[in-house]
Design an enzyme around this catalytic site. Structure first.
Site, PDB file in Angstrom:
ATOM      1  N   MET A  34       0.835  -1.205   0.000  1.00 57.51           N
ATOM      2  CA  MET A  34       0.000   0.000   0.000  1.00 57.51           C
ATOM      3  C   MET A  34       0.870   1.255   0.000  1.00 57.51           C
ATOM      4  O   MET A  34       0.399   2.347   0.323  1.00 57.51           O
ATOM      5  CB  MET A  34      -0.941   0.002   1.202  1.00 57.51           C
ATOM      6  CG  MET A  34      -1.904  -1.194   1.181  1.00 57.51           C
ATOM      7  SD  MET A  34      -3.425  -0.905   2.083  1.00 57.51           S
ATOM      8  CE  MET A  34      -2.800  -0.606   3.724  1.00 57.51           C
ATOM      9  N   LEU A  37       6.541   3.267   1.601  1.00 52.39           N
ATOM     10  CA  LEU A  37       7.473   2.150   1.721  1.00 52.39           C
ATOM     11  C   LEU A  37       8.581   2.409   2.732  1.00 52.39           C
ATOM     12  O   LEU A  37       9.081   3.517   2.858  1.00 52.39           O
ATOM     13  CB  LEU A  37       8.082   1.834   0.350  1.00 52.39           C
ATOM     14  CG  LEU A  37       7.067   1.462  -0.737  1.00 52.39           C
ATOM     15  CD1 LEU A  37       7.788   1.129  -2.041  1.00 52.39           C
ATOM     16  CD2 LEU A  37       6.172   0.293  -0.310  1.00 52.39           C
ATOM     17  N   GLY A  40      10.984  -2.611   5.659  1.00 46.70           N
ATOM     18  CA  GLY A  40      10.252  -3.884   5.662  1.00 46.70           C
ATOM     19  C   GLY A  40       9.820  -4.247   4.253  1.00 46.70           C
ATOM     20  O   GLY A  40      10.055  -5.365   3.772  1.00 46.70           O
ATOM     21  N   HIS A  41       9.203  -3.293   3.560  1.00 51.90           N
ATOM     22  CA  HIS A  41       8.792  -3.530   2.172  1.00 51.90           C
ATOM     23  C   HIS A  41      10.010  -3.848   1.299  1.00 51.90           C
ATOM     24  O   HIS A  41       9.977  -4.773   0.480  1.00 51.90           O
ATOM     25  CB  HIS A  41       8.106  -2.290   1.597  1.00 51.90           C
ATOM     26  CG  HIS A  41       6.849  -1.881   2.296  1.00 51.90           C
ATOM     27  ND1 HIS A  41       6.743  -0.708   3.007  1.00 51.90           N
ATOM     28  CD2 HIS A  41       5.628  -2.473   2.376  1.00 51.90           C
ATOM     29  CE1 HIS A  41       5.515  -0.596   3.495  1.00 51.90           C
ATOM     30  NE2 HIS A  41       4.814  -1.652   3.131  1.00 51.90           N
ATOM     31  N   GLN A 157      -2.850 -12.115   7.855  1.00 54.11           N
ATOM     32  CA  GLN A 157      -2.974 -11.847   6.414  1.00 54.11           C
ATOM     33  C   GLN A 157      -2.243 -12.910   5.599  1.00 54.11           C
ATOM     34  O   GLN A 157      -2.779 -13.428   4.611  1.00 54.11           O
ATOM     35  CB  GLN A 157      -2.385 -10.462   6.116  1.00 54.11           C
ATOM     36  CG  GLN A 157      -2.170 -10.172   4.643  1.00 54.11           C
ATOM     37  CD  GLN A 157      -1.762  -8.732   4.415  1.00 54.11           C
ATOM     38  OE1 GLN A 157      -2.602  -7.843   4.460  1.00 54.11           O
ATOM     39  NE2 GLN A 157      -0.481  -8.492   4.191  1.00 54.11           N
TER      40      GLN A 157
HETATM   41  P1  AMP Z   1       1.418  -2.883   3.552  1.00 54.20           P
HETATM   42  O1  AMP Z   1       1.988  -1.863   2.610  1.00 54.20           O
HETATM   43  O2  AMP Z   1       1.447  -2.448   4.970  1.00 54.20           O
HETATM   44  O3  AMP Z   1       0.113  -3.430   3.084  1.00 54.20           O
HETATM   45  O4  AMP Z   1       2.429  -4.104   3.499  1.00 54.20           O
HETATM   46  C1  AMP Z   1       2.823  -4.679   2.284  1.00 54.20           C
HETATM   47  C2  AMP Z   1       3.630  -5.925   2.570  1.00 54.20           C
HETATM   48  O5  AMP Z   1       4.780  -5.589   3.341  1.00 54.20           O
HETATM   49  C3  AMP Z   1       2.851  -6.966   3.391  1.00 54.20           C
HETATM   50  O6  AMP Z   1       3.158  -8.252   2.906  1.00 54.20           O
HETATM   51  C4  AMP Z   1       3.385  -6.745   4.774  1.00 54.20           C
HETATM   52  O7  AMP Z   1       3.289  -7.889   5.587  1.00 54.20           O
HETATM   53  C5  AMP Z   1       4.827  -6.410   4.482  1.00 54.20           C
HETATM   54  N1  AMP Z   1       5.433  -5.697   5.613  1.00 54.20           N
HETATM   55  C6  AMP Z   1       4.948  -4.607   6.254  1.00 54.20           C
HETATM   56  N2  AMP Z   1       5.742  -4.268   7.282  1.00 54.20           N
HETATM   57  C7  AMP Z   1       6.752  -5.181   7.303  1.00 54.20           C
HETATM   58  C8  AMP Z   1       7.893  -5.388   8.150  1.00 54.20           C
HETATM   59  N3  AMP Z   1       8.157  -4.577   9.181  1.00 54.20           N
HETATM   60  N4  AMP Z   1       8.704  -6.432   7.875  1.00 54.20           N
HETATM   61  C9  AMP Z   1       8.437  -7.251   6.829  1.00 54.20           C
HETATM   62  N5  AMP Z   1       7.394  -7.123   6.008  1.00 54.20           N
HETATM   63  C10 AMP Z   1       6.551  -6.095   6.231  1.00 54.20           C
END
Ligand code: AMP
Length: 283
Positions: A34, A37, A40-41, A157
Site C-alpha cells: 500500500m 514504503l 520492511g517492504h 494476512q
Molecule cells: P502494507 O503496505 O502495509 O500493506 O504491506 C505490504 C507488505 O509488506 C505486506 O506483505 C506486509 O506484511 C509487508 N510488511 C509490512 N511491514 C513489514 C515489516 N516490518 N517487515 C516485513 N514485512 C513487512
C-alpha cells in the site's frame, strides 16, 4: 548493467509488460503493498530478487480493506519517494493503479476466506480480510507471478492469502518473509508515522512484552494466565490492548499451551492513542 524500472498504472499496460518479461523467459516475483514504503517492504523486494529473475511491486491503497472510521484518508501516500526507493532496491516493474482502474462501475465480486479470517484482526476490523483477499486475488490474476511475497508482520494476512491460493488452486508459491524492526525492536510499519515522539518511545514495549511472554510460554505455562499478565504490563505502559492470543502457526487455531501441538505464534494488536499497532512472535 544499467537497471531500468517501469511504472504502469493500467491493467492493459501491466499485462503488456508482463507478457514481454514472460517472452524473455523471466520468472516473476510479486510484492503487493500500500506504499509509504520502508525497509520492511524493501526487504521483500530484495527477497524477490533472490527467488526470481524479476520483481514486480504494486502500490495501491485499497479502500475496500479499510473499515468505517478507519484511516483510509489519513493513510500516508508518498509515491515519489516510493518509486525512488523501489528503483534503489532494483525493482523491475511497479504497478500503481487508480481506484477506478481496480474497481470499475458494477464491480461485484468478493473473496471470502472463512476460518482463518475470523478472530484476531478479523474480529476487530470487520470486512478487512474480505477486502484484502479480494484485492490480492485481483492483483495475483493480473500479474500471474511465479511467487508472491508477504511479510510475517501481518501474520493473519499471510495465513489468509495462503488459504485462498490453496483453495482457489492459484499456481503461485506464497513466501512469508521475516518482520523487519527498528533498532529498538518496533516492527516497521507505514502507520508508525502517526506516532508522536512520546508514543514512538513507548511503542517498542509491544515487542518487548511479546518477546518476554513468548519466553514464558515456551516453558509450557498455561497461556491464558501469562497473557493476562502481559496485557496488564502493556496497559501500564499506556496501551489499549485489543488482543493477545496464542495460535497455531500452521492453522491459526487457538492454543492453550505452547509446544503441545506443532509450532505456535503469539499474535497481538494494541492501540497507542489513535494508532493501531500489530505484532507477532514465534513461540
Ligand atoms: P502494507 O503496505 O502495509 O500493506 O504491506 C505490504 C507488505 O509488506 C505486506 O506483505 C506486509 O506484511 C509487508 N510488511 C509490512 N511491514 C513489514 C515489516 N516490518 N517487515 C516485513 N514485512 C513487512
Amino acid at each position: 548493467m544499467d537497471h531500468h524500472m517501469s511504472n504502469v498504472s493500467t491493467v492493459d499496460a501491466l499485462r503488456g509488460e508482463i507478457m514481454a518479461l514472460r517472452s524473455a523467459g523471466k520468472s516473476v516475483a510479486f510484492v503487493p503493498t500500500m506504499g509509504a514504503l520502508h525497509e520492511g517492504h524493501l526487504s521483500l523486494i530484495r527477497l524477490g530478487r533472490e527467488v526470481a529473475d524479476v520483481v514486480v511491486c504494486s502500490i495501491f491503497v485499497n479502500p475496500t480493506q479499510f473499515g468505517e472510521g478507519e484511516d483510509l484518508d489519513a493513510y500516508p501516500r508518498t509515491l515519489a519517494a516510493d518509486l525512488a526507493a523501489l528503483e534503489g532496491a532494483q525493482c523491475d516493474l511497479v504497478f500503481t493503479p487508480t481506484v477506478e482502474e481496480m474497481y470499475p462501475a458494477n464491480f461485484s465480486t468478493r473473496v471470502v476466506v472463512s476460518g482463518v479470517s475470523e478472530g484476531l484482526c478479523g474480529a476487530e476490523r470487520p470486512g478487512h480480510f474480505e477486502g484484502m483477499a479480494t484485492v490480492v486475488a485481483k492483483l495475483l490474476m493480473m500479474v500471474q507471478p511465479d511467487k508472491a511475497i508477504f511479510g510475517e508482520k501481518d501474520f493473519q494476512q499471510l495465513m489468509v492469502v495462503r488459504r485462498m491460493v490453496n483453495d482457489l488452486n492459484m499456481p503461485i508459491e506464497i513466501i512469508g518473509a521475516p518482520t523487519q524492526r527498528a533498532a529498538d525492536g518496533l516492527a516497521l510499519s507505514s502507520r508508525n508515522e502517526y506516532l508522536s515522539t512520546e508514543r514512538r518511545a513507548i511503542a517498542p514495549k509491544l515487542y518487548e512484552v511479546l518477546s518476554d511472554l513468548a519466553g514464558e510460554l515456551s516453558n509450557g505455562g498455561e497461556a491464558a494466565c501469562l497473557i493476562a499478565k502481559a496485557a496488564g504490563r502493556l496497559v501500564d505502559y499506556g496501551f489499549e490492548v485489543e488482543y493477545i492470543e496464542l495460535r497455531s502457526a500452521e492453522t491459526l487455531a487457538p492454543v492453550e499451551r505452547a509446544g503441545v501441538e506443532g509450532s505456535s505464534r503469539l499474535i497481538a494488536a494494541a492501540r497507542l492513542g489513535a494508532t493501531r499497532l500489530i505484532d507477532n512472535v514465534a513461540v
